[in-house]
Write a protein that holds these residues in place. Structure first.
Motif, mmCIF file in Angstrom:
data_model
loop_
_atom_site.group_PDB
_atom_site.id
_atom_site.type_symbol
_atom_site.label_atom_id
_atom_site.label_comp_id
_atom_site.label_asym_id
_atom_site.label_seq_id
_atom_site.Cartn_x
_atom_site.Cartn_y
_atom_site.Cartn_z
ATOM 1 N N UNK A 3 4.952 10.003 0.494
ATOM 2 C CA UNK A 3 6.119 9.435 1.182
ATOM 3 C C UNK A 3 5.890 9.324 2.695
ATOM 4 N N UNK A 4 6.185 8.162 3.225
ATOM 5 C CA UNK A 4 5.978 7.788 4.632
ATOM 6 C C UNK A 4 4.509 7.828 5.062
ATOM 7 N N UNK A 5 3.619 8.020 4.118
ATOM 8 C CA UNK A 5 2.196 8.098 4.444
ATOM 9 C C UNK A 5 1.633 6.788 4.966
ATOM 10 N N UNK A 6 2.039 5.673 4.357
ATOM 11 C CA UNK A 6 1.517 4.402 4.853
ATOM 12 C C UNK A 6 2.064 4.093 6.236
ATOM 13 N N UNK A 7 3.350 4.362 6.463
ATOM 14 C CA UNK A 7 3.939 4.107 7.772
ATOM 15 C C UNK A 7 3.203 4.916 8.852
ATOM 16 N N UNK A 8 2.836 6.159 8.522
ATOM 17 C CA UNK A 8 2.074 6.996 9.452
ATOM 18 C C UNK A 8 0.694 6.397 9.701
ATOM 19 N N UNK A 9 0.055 5.925 8.636
ATOM 20 C CA UNK A 9 -1.263 5.283 8.767
ATOM 21 C C UNK A 9 -1.165 4.010 9.608
ATOM 22 N N UNK B 33 0.764 -1.245 0.000
ATOM 23 C CA UNK B 33 0.000 0.000 0.000
ATOM 24 C C UNK B 33 0.795 1.296 0.000
ATOM 25 N N UNK B 34 2.113 1.226 0.054
ATOM 26 C CA UNK B 34 2.894 2.462 0.076
ATOM 27 C C UNK B 34 2.626 3.320 -1.171
ATOM 28 N N UNK B 35 2.418 2.667 -2.303
ATOM 29 C CA UNK B 35 2.182 3.397 -3.554
ATOM 30 C C UNK B 35 0.908 4.223 -3.539
ATOM 31 N N UNK B 36 -0.001 3.932 -2.614
ATOM 32 C CA UNK B 36 -1.270 4.647 -2.521
ATOM 33 C C UNK B 36 -1.201 5.854 -1.584
ATOM 34 N N UNK B 37 -0.024 6.121 -1.029
ATOM 35 C CA UNK B 37 0.141 7.182 -0.033
ATOM 36 C C UNK B 37 1.318 8.082 -0.412
#
Length: 119
Positions: free
Chosen positions: A96-102, A90-94
């Motif tokens: 930068x660092x957006x998925x890690x934050x989620x 899912x990193x590609x859907x966010x």
């Protein structure tokens, strides 16, 4: 319940880019296929040896099929295995660092001591 089997699924899927994509696009079908084809194979064994008793219970199967990593965490799946696989998914859907934050936000309710991750 088998933390070993959950972690084995996360580990083996994460190491195969084709399986990552298959799991992203068809999670339930991938979980069912993987359980039937790989759950009882012995990791690192190239001689065709296998066991016969490993299977996901309904809660594990549903958490995997719905990409529900907070439930997987509660079930004792290793957090590094869930994080690395779900970053690949899912990193590609966010941003930068957006998925890690989620990921951190969705697990923020967890408090020490965390669920036991020993297998």
């Amino acid at each position: 319940m088998s933390k070993y089997l959950l972690n084995k699924f996360l580990f083996t899927v994460d190491r195969d880019p084709e399986l990552v994509e298959r799991y992203r696009e068809q999670p339930r079908a991938t979980v069912d296929w993987w359980e039937a084809a790989y759950a009882n194979r012995i990791l690192g064994c190239h001689t065709g040896e296998s066991s016969t008793w490993l299977h996901f219970d309904d809660r594990e199967r549903e958490a995997l099929a719905s990409h529900d990593y907070p439930v997987l965490f509660e079930l004792g799946a290793h957090p590094f295995l869930t994080l690395t696989l779900f970053i690949a998914l899912f990193e590609r859907d966010h941003p930068p660092l957006g998925f890690q934050t989620e990921y951190a936000r969705r697990l923020a309710h967890e408090r020490l001591p965390y669920p036991d991750i020993a297998t």
